[in-house]
Structure formats: structure tokens, C-alpha cells
Design an enzyme around this catalytic site. Structure first.
Site, short mmCIF file in Angstrom:
data_model
loop_
_atom_site.label_atom_id
_atom_site.label_comp_id
_atom_site.label_asym_id
_atom_site.label_seq_id
_atom_site.Cartn_x
_atom_site.Cartn_y
_atom_site.Cartn_z
N ASP A 36 35.74 40.36 15.72
CA ASP A 36 37.02 40.10 15.07
C ASP A 36 37.32 41.19 14.04
O ASP A 36 36.50 42.08 13.79
CB ASP A 36 37.02 38.72 14.43
CG ASP A 36 35.79 38.45 13.58
OD1 ASP A 36 35.44 39.32 12.76
OD2 ASP A 36 35.15 37.39 13.76
N ASP A 105 46.24 50.50 20.48
CA ASP A 105 46.36 50.60 21.93
C ASP A 105 47.75 50.13 22.34
O ASP A 105 48.15 49.01 21.98
CB ASP A 105 45.30 49.73 22.61
CG ASP A 105 44.61 50.44 23.76
OD1 ASP A 105 45.32 51.03 24.59
OD2 ASP A 105 43.36 50.44 23.82
N ASP A 214 48.00 53.14 27.20
CA ASP A 214 47.31 52.70 28.40
C ASP A 214 48.10 53.06 29.66
O ASP A 214 49.31 52.79 29.74
CB ASP A 214 47.11 51.18 28.32
CG ASP A 214 46.22 50.63 29.39
OD1 ASP A 214 45.02 50.93 29.38
OD2 ASP A 214 46.74 49.88 30.25
N GLU A 273 46.63 57.77 28.35
CA GLU A 273 45.68 57.59 29.45
C GLU A 273 46.43 57.80 30.76
O GLU A 273 47.44 57.15 31.03
CB GLU A 273 45.09 56.18 29.40
CG GLU A 273 44.06 55.95 30.51
CD GLU A 273 43.74 54.49 30.73
OE1 GLU A 273 42.59 54.19 31.06
OE2 GLU A 273 44.65 53.64 30.59
N HIS A 346 35.86 51.92 27.03
CA HIS A 346 35.70 50.52 27.45
C HIS A 346 35.77 50.34 28.96
O HIS A 346 35.46 49.25 29.46
CB HIS A 346 36.77 49.66 26.78
CG HIS A 346 38.16 50.03 27.20
ND1 HIS A 346 38.78 51.20 26.80
CD2 HIS A 346 39.05 49.41 28.01
CE1 HIS A 346 39.98 51.26 27.33
NE2 HIS A 346 40.18 50.20 28.06
N ASP A 347 36.18 51.37 29.69
CA ASP A 347 36.29 51.29 31.15
C ASP A 347 35.18 52.03 31.89
O ASP A 347 35.18 52.05 33.12
CB ASP A 347 37.64 51.88 31.60
CG ASP A 347 38.81 50.96 31.33
OD1 ASP A 347 38.60 49.73 31.27
OD2 ASP A 347 39.94 51.46 31.18
#
Length: 578
Positions: A36, A105, A214, A273, A346-347
């Protein structure tokens, strides 16, 4: 001319290092097992000690979490899982107090199907005022509606299955390049773009310093939405020619710059991205004269270890392929555009397991080597949480250990098609996005100091030995190597501004290059042995005996010509520019 005009000769982010936080897995302050905003606040000094300049915050917006927050139901709020807007404001203030910046993001190719925009688009029917905010089409003529093949075209989703889901009430289908709960916005509609721009200004007015966007190069689609070719063995067509860098993408991004970023006196950071973007397109996107983006994330180098079947068909990486790819991007954007530099996010599965050696013997050294090679390229480096510790892939044992929708859908589809479940699991262990999403390893206590509750996904058991507390106390740790690399970027102009020249392009074990900065009077040499065996390599004339700036080997010998590099050894040398 506005101060943040992208024609500025040397923007602050060219000398910066960005640290990505995946909030769900970073630090849990309330024992519910999910990270968090308060947990991030409590660990900001970790970023400050590392020397990071920018915090990139993965989505914290309200979401049903079908794709762990990349399915947004409210662009101007904070999901209660992570805290409140007041918590966000405290985080932003704490970041700025430490002299760092924060970027959000921006996920605007699609929303959640629970976003009010989509519910209005769906529930209002074909004549509703927001119907055209998303991409709706009737079923294919001559095919029974609702049956396989009735979809408006044959495209396959990034997350398996078709890209279309049928709305029973209207009989029409909506497009979703990703999960069915992530309907694509219709960027052809100017009202959609205006709403996105207003939302972006709302966050910038709140004080954020830019956006990571993104899959932003997918927002412009060919309005005809034609069928795509069906690759051998595939069940669906490849529609990428119709939406990767589509017909109006440059127009949309130039409009975004004009309507949003140009209105702010401070210099903001914009990174897009962009799956499947080419060097030529990236040069155009990042050319300051075009006023579109500051840099792009490209995927070429992290696709080199994928076989014909894609990411879940892994194969060993050939170093010559990697050097050819990264070298081409260095050359292609030189003098005009700007590169983003990354191994992890994260991907992506963990780089030390994927491209290095995560065994106890060479884990620290290979993680430091990968960092050295990457950070000494020209561009802005991105560090993903835990990368600075050498965090590795997790030992997933069964499909029940996974959480990611992409992995779960792939397993279900492959097993249903007759694949051996264990072989499918082997591929998931190597490349699942869940490898990047196991909790941050703060200490050796239960759950790695991430939570006192039950974590939403299991902590890697190696946290007993690989954790931030232990590495802060060890001058030879991966963390301190990253810290020294970042300090070097901040103090040696050749790291940011030097020209790039690849050496030994055909060598399958040695990664070597120079950075020449005539204005600063400095030249750097990077030598790295990307293998588990000693390797003798030639050294360019005039470099023997030069100053060793940084190495990942204790008591490294002076540079000779030729020179034998130890397994996974990396070193940086400096001399006056010739």
C-alpha cells in the site's frame, strides 16, 4: 517557448535513474497481505540510499484487479486496497522532500469494464451518447451470433482467446486487445481524447512529474479492423498490423503534448511503452522536434530468448543477438532520440534468472554484471523493485501458486488443447509475470518483512539470504553495486552524454563497448564476461593500465592486454579522451 519544450538540449531525466514500484508487492503497512501507499512512504529512504531520482508508481487507481490494476475503473481516485488520495498526497510530498520525482502509470488504451464510461457505453445501447467511446461492431455476417467465428474479426487477445466479447443485450461485440474486462477506448472519438487529457492535467496539477504510458502505441487502430494472418498452429489471427503504431498515433501523441504537457512550466517526463515498435518509429516518437514523447520502452531485447511459440516457448539467449539488438538501438537513436534502458519490470521474469546465473556461486556477480552493462549504455536506466538486490525467479510448484491472468489463461488454454501440464508449468516458471510480482524482500523474517499478514502471493523462500537488510550491511552486495553505478551516472558526464561504440560484436561471451565524451574530455571502456568460465579477451590499444572506475570482483587485477576476465566479471575503465 515553454520550459518543458522537448527541444531542450539536456533534460534532467537524461542524467536520472528511475525506480519502478509495483505497489501490491512492495510493502504492506496494514497486514492485509497487499502492499500500500503507506508502506511505500515507510521505505522511501531505501530509494534515497540507492540514489534513485524518479519513482514510477504502477497503477494505484480503483480497479476490479482482473489485471492487477491495469484495468482501471476510476482514473481520479486511489483504490482502498492501497489507501486514499490523502495518502497519495503524503507520498508525493515525501518523494519531493527527498529531491526525487514521481511519475504515474497512464493506462488509456483500455479501461475496466466497470468504469462508468464503459457501463454507459454498454447500457445505453447502440444509440447511447457514450457508445462511440469504445469500439463496438456487429457480428460477422453469415455466422450465427454468439458462436465461434461470429466475432467481427479474427484477432487474438494478448491474454489468450479472441479480442471480442459479445454484449447479450445489444448483440454487438466490444474490442479488448487484452482481457475481456479491459475494453479498448475509441481514440477516434475526440471526446475520449479530451477526457483523457483532462484527467492527465488533473494529476499534473496535483504535482506528479509525468507519466509512463501503458501500451500507448496501440491506441490508434485501422478503423476497418481487417482480419489478420493466422500464424502456423495459432487459433486466432495476428491483428498487430492494424493497431501497432496505427495510422493516427503520431497525431494523437502530438495532440497530447500540445493539450497537456506544453501547458506546464516544469519539465515533465513522458515515456511510452510500445510493443513491436521499430527503431525508425522510436526515433520519430522521441525526436524533440516532433514534441511527442521523451523516450519509449521497446521489447526487442527481451524477446530474444523467445522461441517460435512466443514468450512461453523460451530458448537460451545468444549474446551476439543481444549485442546486435541493443547496439542497433544505441546507433538508431543517437543524436536525435533517447533510449530507455531496462532488464526488469512488472511484466518480465527476473533478469538474473533469465540472462545471468542465479546460483549461490554467481548470483551476486552476474546481477552486478547485468547492471553494469545496462547502466553504461546511452539512455535512462530503469530499476525494478528488488532488481537492486538480485531478486530471482520464484520456485513455483503448481498452477495454484500463480496469480497472473496471462499465465492462468495460457495454462488453461494449453492444457485444454492437449499439452502436457508439466511442460506448460515449466514454461510458466521461466517466464510468468508472477516472477516479478513476488513480494519485495526486506529482511530474513517470515514473509521477508513485506507483511505481518498472509501475502497475496508467496514470498520467494530465498529471502532468508537475499534481502535488503543484509545487503545494506555488505559493501560487496548487489545493492551497493547499483548504488555505485547510479553515483557514477550522476558524477561522470560520459555515462550520460558519451558516444557509444560496440566492441567484439561477434564474441558469444564478451560484452564490451566504449563511451567517448569529447566535451568532457573522458572516455570509458566497459568489459564484461557474460559466462561462467574465465575468458581471455583483447583490449583496445591504450587501455592497459588505465583507471578502474568500478568492478564487481574484489581485488580485481590491473587491466592488461590481452586480459583474462573471471566468470561473470564486469569492469569499467576511464581515461582522457583521445
Amino acid at each position: 517557448m515553454p520550459q518543458n519544450d522537448s527541444s531542450a538540449a539536456a533534460a534532467w531525466w537524461q542524467n536520472a535513474v528511475v525506480y519502478q514500484i509495483y505497489p501490491r508487492s512492495f510493502a504492506d503497512s496494514d497486514a492485509d497481505g497487499i502492499g500500500d501507499l503507506q508502506g511505500i512512504i515507510e521505505h522511501l529512504d531505501h530509494l534515497a540510499q540507492l540514489g534513485a531520482d524518479v519513482l514510477w508508481l504502477s497503477p494505484v487507481y480503483p480497479s476490479p484487479h482482473a489485471d492487477n490494476g491495469y484495468d482501471i475503473s476510476d482514473y481520479q481516485g486511489i483504490d482502498p486496497l492501497f489507501g486514499t488520495l490523502a495518502d497519495f498526497d503524503r507520498l508525493l510530498a515525501a518523494v519531493h522532500e527527498r529531491g526525487m520525482k514521481l511519475i504515474m502509470d497512464l493506462v488509456v488504451n483500455h479501461t475496466s469494464d466497470e468504469h462508468p464510461w464503459f457501463t454507459a457505453s454498454r447500457d445505453g445501447g447502440p444509440t447511447g451518447p457514450k457508445r462511440d467511446w469504445y469500439i463496438w461492431r456487429p457480428p460477422r455476417p453469415g455466422v450465427e451470433p454468439g458462436t465461434p467465428g461470429a466475432e467481427p474479426n479474427n484477432w487474438g487477445s494478448f491474454f489468450s482467446g479472441p479480442t471480442w466479447t459479445r454484449d447479450e443485450a445489444s448483440g454487438e461485440y466490444y474490442l479488448h486487445l487484452f482481457a475481456r474486462k479491459q475494453p479498448d477506448l475509441n481514440w477516434e472519438n475526440p471526446e475520449v481524447r479530451q477526457a483523457v487529457h483532462a484527467m492527465m492535467r488533473w494529476w499534473l496539477d496535483r504535482g506528479v512529474d509525468g507519466f509512463r504510458m501503458d501500451v500507448i502505441n496501440l491506441v490508434s487502430k485501422d478503423p476497418a479492423l481487417p482480419d489478420g494472418p493466422v500464424p502456423p498452429g495459432a487459433r486466432h489471427g495476428d491483428g498487430s498490423a492494424s493497431y501497432v503504431c496505427g495510422p493516427r498515433i503520431h497525431e494523437f501523441l502530438a495532440e497530447m503534448h500540445r493539450e497537456v504537457f506544453a501547458g506546464y512550466p516544469r519539465r515533465l517526463l513522458t515515456v511510452g511503452e510500445m510493443p513491436d515498435v521499430t527503431v525508425e518509429e522510436a526515433r520519430r516518437f522521441t525526436d524533440p522536434a516532433n514534441r511527442e514523447l521523451d523516450m519509449v520502452f521497446q521489447f526487442e531485447h527481451v524477446s530474444l530468448d523467445s522461441g517460435p511459440g512466443g514468450k512461453f516457448d523460451p530458448r537460451p539467449l545468444r549474446l551476439t543477438d543481444l549485442k546486435a539488438s541493443l547496439g542497433r538501438w544505441q546507433t538508431g537513436l543517437a543524436g536525435t532520440g533517447w533510449n530507455s534502458l531496462y532488464w526488469n519490470n512488472h511484466d518480465q521474469a527476473r533478469a538474473v534468472s533469465r540472462f545471468g546465473d542465479d546460483s549461490p556461486e554467481y548470483r551476486t556477480r552476474s546481477a552486478a554484471l547485468l547492471a553494469t552493462v545496462l547502466h553504461l549504455h546511452r539512455g535512462t536506466p530503469y530499476v525494478y523493485q528488488g532488481e537492486e538486490l538480485g531478486m530471482a525467479n520464484a520456485p513455483f510448484t503448481a498452477i495454484g501458486d500463480f496469480r497472473d491472468i496471462e499465465s492462468l489463461n495460457h495454462y488453461r488454454e494449453q492444457v485444454a488443447a492437449g499439452a502436457d501440464p508439466e511442460q506448460v508449468l515449466t514454461a510458466l516458471r521461466a517466464r510468468s509475470r508472477d516472477n516479478a510480482r513476488t513480494p519485495m524482500q526486506w529482511d530474513a523474517t517470515d514473509h521477508g518483512g513485506f507483511t505481518t499478514g498472509t501475502p497475496w502471493i508467496a514470498v520467494n523462500p530465498d529471502h532468508r539470504t537475499v534481502n535488503a537488510k543484509a545487503q545494506l550491511a555488505d559493501p560487496g552486495s548487489v545493492f551497493h553495486h547499483y548504488r555505485r553505478l547510479i553515483e557514477l551516472r550522476h558524477t561522470e558526464p560520459a555515462v550520460t552524454h558519451g558516444d557509444f561504440r560496440m566492441l567484439h560484436p561477434d564474441d558469444e561471451r564478451i560484452y564490451a563497448f566504449t563511451r567517448h565524451h569529447a566535451a568532457g574530455g573522458t572516455e570509458l571502456l566497459v568489459l564484461a564476461n557474460v559466462s561462467g568460465e574465465p575468458v581471455e579477451t583483447t583490449v583496445p590499444d591504450g587501455w592497459a593500465g588505465t583507471e578502474t572506475l568500478l568492478t564487481n570482483v574484489a581485488d580485481a587485477a590491473p587491466l592488461t592486454s590481452p586480459h583474462t576476465l573471471q566468470p561473470w566479471e564486469a569492469r569499467i575503465h576511464r581515461r582522457a579522451a583521445s
